[in-house]
Design a protein around this motif. Structure first.
Motif, short mmCIF file in Angstrom:
data_model
loop_
_atom_site.label_atom_id
_atom_site.label_comp_id
_atom_site.label_asym_id
_atom_site.label_seq_id
_atom_site.Cartn_x
_atom_site.Cartn_y
_atom_site.Cartn_z
N ALA A 38 -50.87 3.53 115.23
CA ALA A 38 -50.85 4.42 116.39
C ALA A 38 -52.20 4.46 117.10
CB ALA A 38 -50.44 5.82 115.96
N ARG A 39 -53.28 4.21 116.37
CA ARG A 39 -54.63 4.25 116.94
C ARG A 39 -55.21 2.85 117.03
NH1 ARG A 39 -57.36 9.26 116.81
NH2 ARG A 39 -56.12 10.97 115.93
N GLU A 40 -55.75 2.51 118.20
CA GLU A 40 -56.33 1.20 118.40
C GLU A 40 -57.52 0.96 117.46
OE1 GLU A 40 -57.45 -2.53 119.45
OE2 GLU A 40 -55.54 -1.52 119.86
N GLU A 41 -58.31 2.00 117.20
CA GLU A 41 -59.47 1.82 116.33
C GLU A 41 -59.07 1.49 114.90
OE1 GLU A 41 -61.75 5.37 116.51
OE2 GLU A 41 -60.14 6.69 115.80
N GLU A 42 -57.94 2.03 114.44
CA GLU A 42 -57.43 1.67 113.12
C GLU A 42 -56.89 0.24 113.14
OE1 GLU A 42 -57.54 3.13 110.30
OE2 GLU A 42 -57.98 5.24 110.72
N ALA A 43 -56.18 -0.12 114.21
CA ALA A 43 -55.65 -1.47 114.32
C ALA A 43 -56.78 -2.49 114.38
CB ALA A 43 -54.76 -1.59 115.55
N GLN A 44 -57.86 -2.14 115.06
CA GLN A 44 -58.98 -3.06 115.22
C GLN A 44 -59.61 -3.44 113.88
OE1 GLN A 44 -62.85 -1.54 116.83
NE2 GLN A 44 -62.47 -3.02 118.47
N ILE A 45 -59.87 -2.45 113.04
CA ILE A 45 -60.49 -2.76 111.75
C ILE A 45 -59.51 -3.48 110.83
CG2 ILE A 45 -59.96 -0.62 110.48
CD1 ILE A 45 -62.98 -0.71 109.61
N LYS A 46 -58.22 -3.21 110.97
CA LYS A 46 -57.24 -3.92 110.16
C LYS A 46 -57.08 -5.37 110.61
CE LYS A 46 -54.64 0.07 108.49
NZ LYS A 46 -53.33 0.67 108.24
N ARG A 47 -57.28 -5.63 111.90
CA ARG A 47 -57.26 -7.03 112.37
C ARG A 47 -58.38 -7.82 111.71
NH1 ARG A 47 -56.91 -4.63 117.85
NH2 ARG A 47 -54.68 -4.30 118.27
N ALA A 48 -59.55 -7.19 111.55
CA ALA A 48 -60.67 -7.85 110.87
C ALA A 48 -60.32 -8.13 109.42
CB ALA A 48 -61.92 -6.99 110.96
#
Length: 267
Positions: free
Chosen positions: A198-208
């Motif tokens: 739901a949060r882009e900042e959470e998605a961002q670190i999970k993409r890494a």
């Protein structure tokens, strides 16, 4: 005036008992129904009604099995509530996933409640030899830090109120360590959008985390299946295996297996 001692007895009027319960929750930060029932000498049903009254007056915040003080941070409340949802399923998923962690590996755990259950399962093994855990979860890092046979690397970045760490500052750890497996949960999971947050900042670190790992394992209970949140961090094709429970949709499970993705279910 009725004294606090009298108010704490089973014979107290409801209003007096509720005021005392409100004071206890405020001072201690939280309280459980069973403890309050024993303290006041009334049934748990009565305590639940008292807590509903207090919640309606914004004196406490109701949680599963008790209440939390309104002064508690919302992120902590959200994590505690999520930690108590699908507990049996998450514990089972954590056990299934932990069985696929081997000595000498470097793994990634996200800041999900299911990830925390996996961390707890890792602690059940008597001894590890060379296990390294990279995580953005302060909860998981704290749980694992007491084991001298597990190396814990906490990712850097901004600390959210839910005690997860987000932001690009933490990505640098992956330049210095080879990661075999990433165990990741999500807010939603669909065949079309994959794992989503739901949060882009959470998605961002999970993409890494996804980019750093040789294999990506999804750890998701049935309540996440068929749901789509706003930000995708891993396509279905990027998954090596999915750990879930028996209530996961059979048609989606069959589709994943048809794509060559292993699905391990409990129950």
């Amino acid at each position: 005036m009725t004294s606090p001692t009298v108010a704490a007895t089973g014979g107290a009027f409801a209003g007096e008992r509720q005021r005392e319960i409100g004071r206890i929750v405020e001072e201690q930060g939280r309280a459980r129904v069973a403890e309050l029932a024993a303290r006041f000498g009334v049934s748990q049903v009565t305590i639940r009604k008292d807590l509903e009254v207090l919640a309606g007056a914004d004196r406490v915040i109701r949680t599963h099995g008790g209440a939390i003080a309104v002064r508690m941070r919302r992120g902590d409340i959200a994590f505690e509530v999520r930690d108590r949802q699908q507990r049996a399923e998450k514990a089972a998923i954590g056990a299934l996933a932990a069985a696929h962690v081997s000595d000498g590996e470097s793994i990634v755990l996200d800041a999900s409640t299911t990830g925390l259950y996996l961390a707890r399962e890792l602690l059940r093994r008597d001894a590890w030899h060379g296990l390294t855990v990279v995580t953005n979860s302060i909860h998981a890092a704290t749980a694992l830090a007491g084991r001298s046979d597990i190396t814990v690397l906490l990712m850097g970045g901004r600390v959210r109120s839910s005690l997860s760490v987000v932001g690009q500052l933490g990505d640098a750890v992956f330049d210095r360590i080879n990661v075999q497996k990433a165990f990741l949960s999500s807010a939603g999971f669909s065949l079309e959008e994959g794992l989503t947050e739901a949060r882009e900042e959470e998605a961002q670190i999970k993409r890494a985390m996804v980019a750093a790992a040789n294999e990506v394992y999804a750890i998701i209970d049935h309540s996440k299946w068929g749901r789509v949140a706003s930000a995708t961090f891993c396509d279905v094709e990027g998954l090596a295996r999915v750990f879930t429970d028996a209530a996961a949709p059979a048609d989606m499970v069959a589709s994943l297996q048809g794509m060559g993705i292993e699905v391990t279910q409990h129950g």
